[in-house]
Design an enzyme around this catalytic site. Structure first.
Site, mmCIF file in Angstrom:
data_model
loop_
_atom_site.group_PDB
_atom_site.id
_atom_site.type_symbol
_atom_site.label_atom_id
_atom_site.label_comp_id
_atom_site.label_asym_id
_atom_site.label_seq_id
_atom_site.Cartn_x
_atom_site.Cartn_y
_atom_site.Cartn_z
ATOM 1 N N LYS A 81 4.466 7.317 -8.561
ATOM 2 C CA LYS A 81 3.306 7.443 -7.663
ATOM 3 C C LYS A 81 3.306 8.826 -7.015
ATOM 4 O O LYS A 81 4.377 9.364 -6.708
ATOM 5 C CB LYS A 81 3.375 6.331 -6.603
ATOM 6 C CG LYS A 81 2.156 6.222 -5.697
ATOM 7 C CD LYS A 81 2.300 5.024 -4.756
ATOM 8 C CE LYS A 81 1.150 4.920 -3.773
ATOM 9 N NZ LYS A 81 1.288 3.760 -2.856
ATOM 10 N N SER A 156 -2.860 0.728 -2.555
ATOM 11 C CA SER A 156 -3.127 2.113 -2.881
ATOM 12 C C SER A 156 -2.521 2.545 -4.218
ATOM 13 O O SER A 156 -2.936 3.552 -4.782
ATOM 14 C CB SER A 156 -2.583 3.025 -1.780
ATOM 15 O OG SER A 156 -1.175 2.917 -1.688
ATOM 16 N N SER A 180 0.661 -2.315 -1.094
ATOM 17 C CA SER A 180 0.189 -1.356 -2.098
ATOM 18 C C SER A 180 0.811 -1.477 -3.484
ATOM 19 O O SER A 180 0.295 -0.911 -4.448
ATOM 20 C CB SER A 180 0.380 0.069 -1.596
ATOM 21 O OG SER A 180 -0.696 0.400 -0.774
HETATM 22 N N1 GLN Z 1 -3.942 -1.540 2.102
HETATM 23 C C1 GLN Z 1 -3.006 -1.303 3.134
HETATM 24 C C2 GLN Z 1 -3.481 -0.150 3.996
HETATM 25 O O1 GLN Z 1 -4.486 0.417 3.713
HETATM 26 C C3 GLN Z 1 -1.633 -1.095 2.590
HETATM 27 C C4 GLN Z 1 -1.395 0.209 1.991
HETATM 28 C C5 GLN Z 1 0.008 0.420 1.475
HETATM 29 O O2 GLN Z 1 0.771 -0.521 1.256
HETATM 30 N N2 GLN Z 1 0.366 1.686 1.311
HETATM 31 O O3 GLN Z 1 -2.868 0.167 4.968
#
Ligand code: GLN
Length: 485
Positions: A81, A156, A180
């Site tokens: 990532k 994400s 994410s």
């Molecule tokens: N969707 C969550 C957020 O926007 C989690 C994101 C993540 O785990 N990096 O904060």
């Protein structure tokens, strides 16, 4: 045996092919790079393809194989990532702010992977700084879900999940702050693991919310996730939140009997799920009962505070972590006569709208007068949720629930609706707030053929048990191939 089907092979199988010299590490790397060339244009799951470095790493891996100096991941092509620092390779966090940032050092997990000959194919697309769950907001364009082009891949880590689902790598390393890893893995029909907080060194992971962030794997199976976790976990003095894991060998319980295991099923998470999700998860409960497990209902009253607590705590930490991107210390530099003007234009132009929203929210909940009202209450709610989950896990070996209450939404549904978008994280944040490990694996398909994720949350540092239980389910479940294949 170098067939077209190599992208469907497990890491264990690729290992055997490499060790038996049926394929060489450079041939395997070329095979995946070729698939990337054919499919990445449509899917957009990679921001950077590291073709030359990958071939160099593959040649090095082959030398190790020839010398018999082999780990399970030696010569295995992986994706990383784009918020994990890679020396000499652009690391953008999916944001304009870091669009041309090239780190001068490797994250600890990258040094370890390099040391033992993993092959890094490229850096995967993501919502800026990990903030989001659609993978439609990256500065480098949206990622397409390989299962269905009209659906979001989730985020994400949408790029990581999509490239695993489409067979553009043998496994992916991503990060999970509030879901994410697990949310995109569920939407794309693959397996993903958020390890216990403190299991994987975070040194070199560009921080979003340091008390919640954890690096973990996305792969085609629970067993492969276990192999990847073996590859990245290690004690690291550079991360003061590391705890000595009490369990090395994360695939140790794959194939073990499930007899006598007690599974807690939080009723509240099932009730709120769409009918197709409910049905598939209840089928999974039946599978575990047939395998000799006892399934009992569990109540989690503190759950209703989880989402608010998560957004307050994660935004507060993000506001502090992202202060370093001022165009002077880090980040692309804007124009301006004075230092303040320059910082304003660097941050104003560099950050995407969602990132700015989190910074504003985070500074607000930490400011004088509001700190007690928001941040401290959120911390208390977090402690309560953690205690409830740990309590439930004293009586049960693990908790079983849907990963999310619905399948991948159509493109456009979540993007324009802030509340719905935030609410989509309501299930996954539980594991981050409590620090516990959680795995997602596909357990069914809805009427539109979209994958449904089954989540197993385990005791701290007991990844081996949830991976073993997920692998047992996978062994009798027929997974559908993604349409983009
Ligand atoms: N969707 C969550 C957020 O926007 C989690 C994101 C993540 O785990 N990096 O904060």
């Amino acid at each position: 045996m170098v067939g077209e089907e190599l992208f469907r092979a497990s890491i264990g199988k690729l290992r055997r092919l490499l060790d038996q010299r049926e394929i060489s590490a450079p041939e395997l790397a070329e095979y995946f790079l070729d698939r990337m060339q054919r499919h990445n244009g449509t899917l957009n799951c990679y921001i950077t393809v590291t073709e030359e470095q990958a071939m160099e790493m593959a040649r090095r891996a082959q030398r190790k194989i020839d010398q018999g100096d082999v780990r399970i991941w030696t010569g295995i092509p992986l994706s990383v990532k784009d918020n994990i620092s890679t020396k000499g390779i652009k690391t953008t966090c999916g944001s304009r702010m870091l669009e041309s940032y090239v780190p001068v050092y490797d994250a600890t997990i990258i040094s370890k992977l390099r040391r033992y000959g993993a092959v890094l194919l490229g850096k995967t697309n993501m919502d800026p700084f990990g903030m989001g769950n659609t993978c439609r907001t990256s500065h480098f364009g949206p990622v397409q879900n390989p299962v269905s082009s009209g659906r979001i891949p989730g985020g994400s880590s949408g790029g990581a999940a999509a490239c695993v689902a489409a067979g553009l790598c043998a496994g992916a390393l991503a990060s999970d702050t509030g879901g994410s890893i697990r949310q995109p893995a569920a939407f794309c029909g693959v397996t993903g693991l958020k390890p216990t907080y403190g299991t994987v060194p975070r040194y070199g992971l560009i921080a979003f919310a340091s008390s919640l962030d954890q690096i973990g794997p996305i792969a085609a199976s629970a067993e492969d996730c276990g192999y990847l976790l073996d590859a990245i976990t290690d004690y690291d003095p550079n991360d003061s939140t590391m705890r000595q894991p009490n369990c090395y060998g994360y695939t140790g319980k794959v194939g073990a009997s499930l007899k006598g295991i007690k599974i807690g099923v939080p009723a509240v998470l099932l009730e709120k799920a769409e009918p197709a999700v409910q049905a598939a998860v209840l089928d999974a409960v039946e599978f575990y009962k047939d395998a000799g497990c006892e399934c009992v209902p569990v109540s989690l009253p503190g759950r209703s505070y989880a989402l608010s607590a998560y957004y307050i705590i994660s935004s507060a930490e993000a506001a502090s972590n992202l202060s370093r991107f001022d165009g002077i210390r880090f980040g692309s530099r804007g124009e301006g006569e004075t230092c303040t003007e320059q910082m304003k234009s660097s941050r104003g132009n560099g950050f995407e709208p969602e990132v700015k929203r989190r910074i504003l929210l985070g500074n607000y909940v930490l400011s004088a007068g509001y700190r007690e009202e928001y941040y401290q209450k959120a911390t208390a709610a977090r402690n309560r949720i953690k205690a409830e989950l740990e309590n439930a896990l004293q009586a049960c070996d693990f908790l079983l629930s849907p990963t999310l209450p619905f399948t991948a939404p159509r493109v456009g549904v979540l993007e324009g609706d802030l509340i719905r978008r935030y609410e989509a994280d309501a299930y996954t944040v539980l594991a981050n707030l409590s620090g516990l490990p959680a795995v997602t694996t596909p357990c069914g398909y809805d009427g539109d053929g979209l994958p449904i994720g089954l989540s197993l949350t385990g005791r701290a540092f007991d990844e081996a048990s949830i991976l073993g239980a997920a692998a047992a389910f996978e062994a009798q479940f027929t997974r559908r191939e993604a349409a983009a294949l």
